[in-house]
Design a protein around this motif. Sequence first.
Motif, mmCIF file in Angstrom:
data_model
loop_
_atom_site.group_PDB
_atom_site.id
_atom_site.type_symbol
_atom_site.label_atom_id
_atom_site.label_comp_id
_atom_site.label_asym_id
_atom_site.label_seq_id
_atom_site.Cartn_x
_atom_site.Cartn_y
_atom_site.Cartn_z
ATOM 1 N N GLY A 41 2.688 7.208 12.158
ATOM 2 C CA GLY A 41 2.840 6.827 13.557
ATOM 3 C C GLY A 41 1.656 6.035 14.034
ATOM 4 N N SER A 42 1.645 5.734 15.317
ATOM 5 C CA SER A 42 0.606 4.882 15.898
ATOM 6 C C SER A 42 -0.687 5.625 16.170
ATOM 7 N N SER A 46 4.570 9.560 18.992
ATOM 8 C CA SER A 46 5.584 9.517 17.925
ATOM 9 C C SER A 46 4.996 9.784 16.544
ATOM 10 N N GLU A 328 -4.057 -2.217 9.242
ATOM 11 C CA GLU A 328 -3.093 -1.117 9.276
ATOM 12 C C GLU A 328 -3.037 -0.493 10.673
ATOM 13 N N LEU A 329 -4.190 -0.337 11.310
ATOM 14 C CA LEU A 329 -4.207 0.188 12.680
ATOM 15 C C LEU A 329 -3.510 -0.755 13.643
ATOM 16 N N LYS A 330 -3.734 -2.048 13.447
ATOM 17 C CA LYS A 330 -3.109 -3.039 14.318
ATOM 18 C C LYS A 330 -1.594 -3.037 14.165
ATOM 19 N N ASN A 331 -1.108 -2.660 12.986
ATOM 20 C CA ASN A 331 0.334 -2.586 12.734
ATOM 21 C C ASN A 331 0.901 -1.196 13.014
ATOM 22 N N TYR A 332 0.123 -0.361 13.740
ATOM 23 C CA TYR A 332 0.560 0.972 14.165
ATOM 24 C C TYR A 332 0.796 1.925 12.993
ATOM 25 N N HIS A 333 0.008 1.753 11.921
ATOM 26 C CA HIS A 333 0.055 2.675 10.788
ATOM 27 C C HIS A 333 -1.228 3.508 10.789
ATOM 28 N N ALA A 334 -1.426 4.275 11.857
ATOM 29 C CA ALA A 334 -2.680 5.011 12.016
ATOM 30 C C ALA A 334 -2.858 6.067 10.937
#
Length: 365
Positions: A41-42, A46, A328-334
């Motif tokens: 999730g981000s 979610s 990855e963070l920018k693509n909401y894959h935190a």
Amino acid sequence: MHYTLKEEIKNFSFILPALVIFSFFYILPFFYTFLLALHQGSGLSSLKFVGLENFRRLLSPAGVVILSGSMGSILVVAPLLRFWKERKAAPEGSRVKRIILRIVGIGSIGIGGVCIFYGFRAFSEIFSSSAWVIDREWWASVGRSFYITLWALTFQNFLAFALALCVDRAIRTGQIYRAIFFLLPVLSEIIIGLLVRSLLLPYPGVLPHFLERLGLESWIRDWLNDPRYALTTLAITHCWRGFGWGFVILLAGLQTIPQTLYEAARIDGANGWQRFIRITIPLMLPVIVLVVILTILGTVQVIGLPMVLTRGGPAGRTTVSVLRIYNELKNYHAGYASSQGIILGIILVTLSFTLLKISNKLKKI
């Protein structure tokens, strides 16, 4: 002098505000990173619990089994050894400190036990066909980070040491050189990146224009966009910016060596090379190890220069590990970014402790 529990709590209350601030900005984010690594999730909403799936994707199933087993063993054995020593020795430190250490130790044993349990449960995955499938793009970015680190450990630190040796003898002008060489590390990575970019771009770059005026058009290259040169250009730029840190630290170490040692060696007939090998290097070894550790930690975490100079291009050839985590963070894959950060942190901590152990062994020789 022994304090009662009430006095220890009273003394502890004086550092409580600073401890709360430190916990809020450092300790809580540290543990939240581990929590995020178990989710998808981000990071803000979610979130979906996936367990160790992010690590399985990053390290391969077999890698996760090996890592969980080894980390679990360390987390269990280390506090147990401490508890065993406390039983045989007299209690040291305040009662509050001992209570906190025991709580941390029990928590470490619990987490380590969970890791060991997972390692045994998933041991059969080592023999599956997909046991060693890893994220090759991530490990390629780690390799690029260590390529830049290799440049920093060799070219950057040798340059810093050579300049420190030269300036160490320049008593009157030493402060001037120290200020000049330390100017680049003080400047922001963004400023240095924009400056180098304006120098190296084919048009209207300063360096290509200068080479053209000299009639050296064959030397002109697209240093930032050619896959053959982009990563090396980034590495050299990082070395140029960062050698001032090592220079100042090494110079401070050189100035702590008593001159009487060199004078005594000169009287005994030692030449310059022998004085350097027998006096300078042994006495500078702790400082050199410190510079090496700081160089590794600083270079592997570089992100500003590649963002400004190449933006990770061309074709991802300059996408280093921390820049990939940022993407990855920018693509909401935190969750996946957190697992990458944890693995990178484990690598850096392992390297640092290994170098410290080697340094301590060399001191005893």
